[in-house]
Scaffold this active site. Sequence first.
Site, PDB file in Angstrom:
ATOM      1  N   GLU A 147       1.134   5.985  -1.453  1.00  0.00           N
ATOM      2  CA  GLU A 147       0.023   4.788  -1.215  1.00  0.00           C
ATOM      3  C   GLU A 147       0.548   3.931   0.044  1.00  0.00           C
ATOM      4  O   GLU A 147      -0.392   3.662   0.546  1.00  0.00           O
ATOM      5  CB  GLU A 147      -0.115   4.038  -2.550  1.00  0.00           C
ATOM      6  CG  GLU A 147      -1.266   2.877  -2.475  1.00  0.00           C
ATOM      7  CD  GLU A 147      -0.571   1.685  -2.022  1.00  0.00           C
ATOM      8  OE1 GLU A 147      -1.574   1.045  -1.440  1.00  0.00           O
ATOM      9  OE2 GLU A 147       0.610   1.741  -1.617  1.00  0.00           O
ATOM     10  N   GLU A 148       1.641   3.739   0.193  1.00  0.00           N
ATOM     11  CA  GLU A 148       2.136   2.958   1.269  1.00  0.00           C
ATOM     12  C   GLU A 148       1.703   3.506   2.731  1.00  0.00           C
ATOM     13  O   GLU A 148       1.471   3.013   3.621  1.00  0.00           O
ATOM     14  CB  GLU A 148       3.409   2.388   1.158  1.00  0.00           C
ATOM     15  CG  GLU A 148       3.911   1.675  -0.044  1.00  0.00           C
ATOM     16  CD  GLU A 148       3.259   0.433  -0.117  1.00  0.00           C
ATOM     17  OE1 GLU A 148       2.560  -0.039   0.735  1.00  0.00           O
ATOM     18  OE2 GLU A 148       3.625  -0.334  -1.173  1.00  0.00           O
ATOM     19  N   ASP A 182      -1.488  -3.077  -8.905  1.00  0.00           N
ATOM     20  CA  ASP A 182      -0.718  -2.667  -7.510  1.00  0.00           C
ATOM     21  C   ASP A 182      -0.750  -3.959  -6.816  1.00  0.00           C
ATOM     22  O   ASP A 182      -0.795  -4.086  -5.712  1.00  0.00           O
ATOM     23  CB  ASP A 182      -1.140  -1.536  -6.618  1.00  0.00           C
ATOM     24  CG  ASP A 182      -0.574  -1.421  -5.415  1.00  0.00           C
ATOM     25  OD1 ASP A 182       0.724  -1.728  -5.410  1.00  0.00           O
ATOM     26  OD2 ASP A 182      -1.200  -1.090  -4.226  1.00  0.00           O
TER      27      ASP A 182
END
Length: 583
Positions: A383-384, A412
């Site tokens: 995701e990052e 998140d």
Amino acid sequence: MNEKQSKSLLPTTSEASGSSETPIRCAIDRRRQHLRRLFKLSLLGLLLYYLLIMPNDEDSRDADTFSGYSRRENKKYHFEKHMQADVNQLVAGSLESSIVWERLAEMTDTYGPRIVGSEALEKSIDWIMENAKADGLSVTTEEVVVDYWQRHEESLHFLSPTRGQVKMHILGLGYSVSTPDPINGLTAEIIVVYSKEELDQLGKAGEVEGKIVLYNKPFINYDGSAIFRAFGSVWAQEHGAVAALVRSVGPFSLQTPHTGAANPASIPSAAITAEDADLLERSLKRHQQDPKKFKEWPKVKLVMGATTGLGAKVSRNIIIELKGREKPEEIVVVGGHTDSWDVGVGAVDDGAGCFIAWETLRQLSLLERPPRRTVRAVLWTSEENTSVGGVVYAMNHPQTNTSRHVFAFESDIGVFDPYGIDFTSGRHGKDNGQDSFEFMVAAGEYFLGSRKDLGYPGAGKHVRPDAEGADIDPLCKQGVACAQFTPADPFPLPYSTSPYALQISPADDGHRDRKRDDKQRHHRHHSHHSDEEAPRRPVDSGYFYYHHTEADTMGAFTPDQVKRSAAVMAIWTYIAAESPVEL
């Protein structure tokens, strides 16, 4: 009203002429008969209400005990009786132990931060799979090709004429290149700007070329500050700058720099702390205002050895699935992302989000019967860096006639005290005369409105519009109903008397309709609360105390907060998976 006044409302016998069968007397009798019929009909109506509409004692007791939105008040949306019993079991199961916190602590203590592409991430994924299988859950993975950015050695020093080399606090930004010489670095003068417009003006004047650009705009909100992190190096290189530095994206600083991804550029980029950014700006202003006294233009020495391997590694999404009992083809997804940055241990962003999703599946599997729809906990990778895990999942699980997603739920933005959810209706959200947003508001009030066992009254019940989430975004764009788990903010406003704290009024904070009173300005983190306290506010800037910093550790939240958040996530997931309404 006294007796005399009462009698004066109708004609008396003495006032009428003739016999008792006069027209006036007949009118009186007819009116009395009409009133008797109305009275009998009223009694019959009350009897029917008690027999057919009014809830029985057990239902009333459930509503009074667990919900501020009782069955009698809910005229449009109805919830099946067994759902309350299941919700109670989910809460009891979530609160009975600290398994979520203990598991997360074990994994983060053992493997540390989990930047995508690293061995630590893949070992953490193996660890989660092993323990989820031990829970008796169905667990699979799917491969995702990912980039691998590595920080390596980095440093920044202010070359002070009086103090020599002054060490500064930096974190290189993801996808940054190294300095031309990754060992000895580069030395250059600083130029400070607050906006792209100011940078462009200075660039046209030839004042940027050969310098290091420092973006030093104080934090107001995340989006307003993160744009410099994302595009600052790209903008600076267009004017001939040799590097870009960005004031850390956070409302408060104790010399804690915040990392994050930057758009690829040909010059290196890094985040520095608010304290160090201000020191450099003060030094530049002194030189500009009095160049005779402060003769040297401020210079820094930057060393960065970062490398990027595009598509260099293979990672995995984890899929934990519980088949639905009646509509297995309709899928409810709940999840978070397993990867983190390479600082702290990734407990806040987003280890806790993953683990409460995993716990949701575990608790649902313990019910007497599974929900109507299939529920998946998806723990996305990467995701990052590019959010490719969410993209690959959506591509691998397309919407078809035999399998389709109906709800996607992501955590998140931290796991502190639960507040509620942000929600966006799906393509069928207004079918059959129903409104899925209204339904979710009603469900929040019904199942969470009066609970007192989740930290404070009404914890988790709030529903706000406009859900977003990097990993669920590909599903949301397909018309799937989406939600973001929303914790309560862990810190008050104003945060502190420190000049590096966020100093804005509630009306100016750029967030949706958040009303606060003075009681909310006191620090409530890790404390006990009375029933009379003011309602919490949804998470905003307090999350960024920890976000992408060394402070992202298990110390950011308590076991009780994680238990309660797991319970709330389980409730909302169950509502989506069990209710007849399609969201």
